[in-house]
Write an enzyme that holds these catalytic residues in place. Structure first.
Site, PDB file in Angstrom:
ATOM      1  N   ASP A 314       0.821  -1.251   0.029  1.00  0.00           N
ATOM      2  CA  ASP A 314      -0.154  -0.031   0.023  1.00  0.00           C
ATOM      3  C   ASP A 314       1.047   1.239  -0.064  1.00  0.00           C
ATOM      4  O   ASP A 314       2.050   1.231   0.268  1.00  0.00           O
ATOM      5  CB  ASP A 314      -0.998   0.080   1.249  1.00  0.00           C
ATOM      6  CG  ASP A 314      -1.756   1.135   1.288  1.00  0.00           C
ATOM      7  OD1 ASP A 314      -2.262   1.515   0.327  1.00  0.00           O
ATOM      8  OD2 ASP A 314      -1.813   1.759   2.481  1.00  0.00           O
ATOM      9  N   ASP A 506      -1.622  -0.892   6.082  1.00  0.00           N
ATOM     10  CA  ASP A 506      -1.823  -0.103   7.299  1.00  0.00           C
ATOM     11  C   ASP A 506      -3.383  -0.021   7.563  1.00  0.00           C
ATOM     12  O   ASP A 506      -3.765   0.327   8.861  1.00  0.00           O
ATOM     13  CB  ASP A 506      -0.875   1.096   7.615  1.00  0.00           C
ATOM     14  CG  ASP A 506      -1.639   2.217   6.858  1.00  0.00           C
ATOM     15  OD1 ASP A 506      -1.726   2.053   5.588  1.00  0.00           O
ATOM     16  OD2 ASP A 506      -1.253   3.168   7.712  1.00  0.00           O
TER      17      ASP A 506
END
Length: 630
Positions: A314, A506
């Protein structure tokens, strides 16, 4: 109490120890026949129980090492070596207990996530007169518009709007914010958040299936269920080791003409070194990783980490710092910079997106007053809408804002910049430009992975393509998939090759893809997020360098486990060759096998002393070296 819990959890070991003690007592007191019958009856029951389990495993397509232990137990009973058979039972049950312990650790965190899902809602009945009536319903039966009572410390069952003047909520499982947040009347309250110390009322705005926490749980459960199981490491050696052992034992019987020789050889071939070595090494690896701030949820994860060949990251909060700051306000014609920022920051009060905090900070810093409303909603990963004094404000991604304001134009962004687009009353009002710099260690981590066997590295992000491409270029990633929703991330991760695939993220929106990947890694240093619940690995230190440590520890642990297995096999085969000559009685052989177990365990414990890779020291040194003028 702890001893009683252990006894109840591992009854076979407890009973085996008691039976062995009784049999030894009977034998020393001269009641040899009673000792033989007791041992034979108990081992016979254990054999029958093991065979039933073996048949079930075979029907599921799984062939393990239990067949070797069963043959050894039958052989020792057949030739009257009942003490040896009891020792084999004890070794086998001990190995299974170790495996069960590792498996329980693997399931614990996901089970906690699923068990935490709200199941009951307290619905306040309308028209109940002066005395308020509350009816408990399953969360699936809550309708939009129902008024719910949430008592102190209870989990909010569905998404809703706060009716009570103020309320305090723990949203750590959703946003990662460790401190409770205060909500005002009209603010959105998400399912899965925990109410504070006073009862509050909310009005349901979404059904259970559409609410935030239930959607996360459903996606995580679906991804977990669809993931292929990992074969136990020791089982890969089952068929060849079983075949070699039976051939050696059969050869000893044939050459000597004594069936006792078959049992004497076979007790040295019991599979305990294979069953114990890998779990002990993997538990050592789990402990070693924890000391570096890396929590791995099972031994199987260590093996997958050691073999990782593709990695997906990400962007925001993973490759970047995750704390974007406002660097520019670009108003469109007819709007001022302060007007755009004030309305955007006011709307972003009702958003949990990572850019929202930076926008709100900038508005407060400039002394702008944030407006409030009871008409606000967020479309996850796209944007937020709110109405202030009759003016409709939309803040979010360009495509989302353009659907409501067709005159929206994309902004030209510099390296590391991201943009939030603003529309007011159906007109494009301007762009807020924020900068989120890459982590200092990101480029080094990507380089290390590429230099150490990872063949494919990609970025999967919901951010705009120009921003994603800029960050990817800075950190050395060539493959970029931008402006994608959580479902698309899952499909891309499932389709990546070569495998195994590791995904690093996250945020709450990363939870499904982390669960769907072969190895999901959550950057969980800022709180216990849904991403951390879904992931196989949680990084507790706010540094991407721990990804390197995790992979290095996984590889070291797998090497130790394989070496320990080969030590066990080598010693067992060597002792079997000696036993073929008849110099090792069955009981002595079973006890000698315990020494083999000890040797494999001691070697497997080397996993406790493995790396971290020392990557942080190397990169720090390299940065200092690079900073020296040339």
């Amino acid at each position: 109490m702890k001893l009683l819990r252990t006894v109840r959890r591992y009854p076979v070991i407890t009973v085996s120890v008691v039976i062995l003690a009784v049999v030894l007592g009977l034998q020393f007191s001269g009641a040899v026949t009673a000792a033989r019958w007791l041992a034979t009856a108990y081992v016979g029951l254990f054999i029958a129980w093991t065979i039933v389990g073996m048949v079930r495993d075979v029907l599921r397509g799984h062939i393990g090492l239990d067949i070797l232990a069963v043959v050894a137990m039958i052989a020792t009973l057949a030739v009257g070596e009942y003490l040896a058979s009891l020792i084999v039972v004890l070794m086998l049950s001990g190995g299974e207990a170790l495996e069960e312990f590792a498996g329980r650790r693997a399931r614990r965190d996901l089970t906690a996530l699923l068990d935490r899902s709200p199941r009951t809602a307290h619905v306040i009945q309308p028209d109940a007169g002066e005395r308020e009536a509350v009816e408990d319903r399953a969360v699936e039966e809550v309708a939009i518009g129902d008024v719910l009572l949430v008592r102190p410390s209870e989990i909010v069952p569905v998404d809703g709007v706060l009716i009570t003047a103020t309320g305090s909520f723990d949203e750590s499982s959703l946003t990662g914010e460790s401190m409770p947040v205060t909500r005002e009347a009209g603010s959105e309250v998400l399912s899965g958040s925990i109410n504070g110390q006073r009862a509050v009322r909310i009005r349901a705005t979404r059904l259970s299936a559409d609410s935030q926490y239930q959607q996360i749980v459903a996606l995580v459960q679906e991804a977990q269920d669809s993931r292929a199981p990992v074969v136990r490491l020791a089982d890969r050696f089952a068929i060849p080791f079983t075949a070699v052992s039976l051939v050696l034992a059969g050869t000893a019987w044939a050459l000597s003409g004594d069936p006792t020789r078959f049992a004497e050889v076979l007790v040295l071939a019991t599979p305990c070194p294979l069953l114990i070595a890998a779990p002990v090494a993997f538990l050592g690896g789990l402990s070693r990783a924890a000391k570096t701030g890396v929590i791995m949820k099972s031994g199987a994860v260590i093996e997958q980490l050691a073999r990782v060949r593709s990695v997906a990251f990400d962007k925001t909060g993973t490759l970047t710092e995750g704390r974007p700051d406002l660097v520019a306000v670009r108003p469109a014609g007819g709007f001022t910079a302060d007007e755009v920022l004030q309305f955007a920051a006011s709307a972003e009060q009702y958003s949990s997106h990572v850019l929202a905090a930076g926008i709100r900070r900038a508005a407060v810093t400039r002394g702008l007053t944030l407006l409030t409303t009871d008409d606000a909603s967020e479309v996850a990963t796209n944007g937020v809408e709110a109405t202030f004094g009759g003016r409709r404000v939309v803040v979010g991604k360009p495509a989302y804002v353009a659907a409501l304001a067709p005159d929206t134009t994309r902004a030209a962004l510099g390296p590391g910049e991201a943009a939030a687009y603003v529309a007011i009353d159906g007109r494009f009002a301007g762009t807020l430009v924020l900068a989120d710099d890459p982590r200092p260690e990101s480029a080094d981590v990507v380089t290390w992975l590429g230099d150490n066997g990872v063949e494919r590295i990609a970025m999967l992000t919901g951010d705009a393509l120009p921003t994603a491409t800029s960050i990817a270029r800075d950190v050395g990633i060539e493959e970029v998939h931008a402006e994608i929703l959580p479902g698309a991330k899952v499909e891309l991760a499932r389709g990546m090759a070569p495998r195994p695939v590791m995904m690093v993220g996250d945020g709450v929106n990363d939870a499904p893809v982390l669960a769907a990947s072969d190895v999901g890694v959550a950057m969980g240093a800022k709180g216990a997020t849904a991403a951390g619940d879904a992931a196989d690995v949680v990084i507790l230190v706010d540094s991407l360098e721990r990804i390197v440590d995790a992979v290095a520890i996984g590889r070291h642990t797998l090497r130790v486990a394989l070496t320990a297995i080969w030590i066990g096999i080598g010693l067992s085969v060597g002792l079997m060759l000696v036993a073929m000559t008849g110099v090792i009685p069955a009981v002595a052989g079973a006890l000698t096998q315990e020494l083999v177990d000890l040797a494999t365990i001691l070697y497997a414990l080397r996993a406790l002393g493995g790396p971290p890779a020392g990557f942080g020291e190397r990169t720090t040194a390299s940065r200092k070296h690079d900073a020296v003028p040339r």
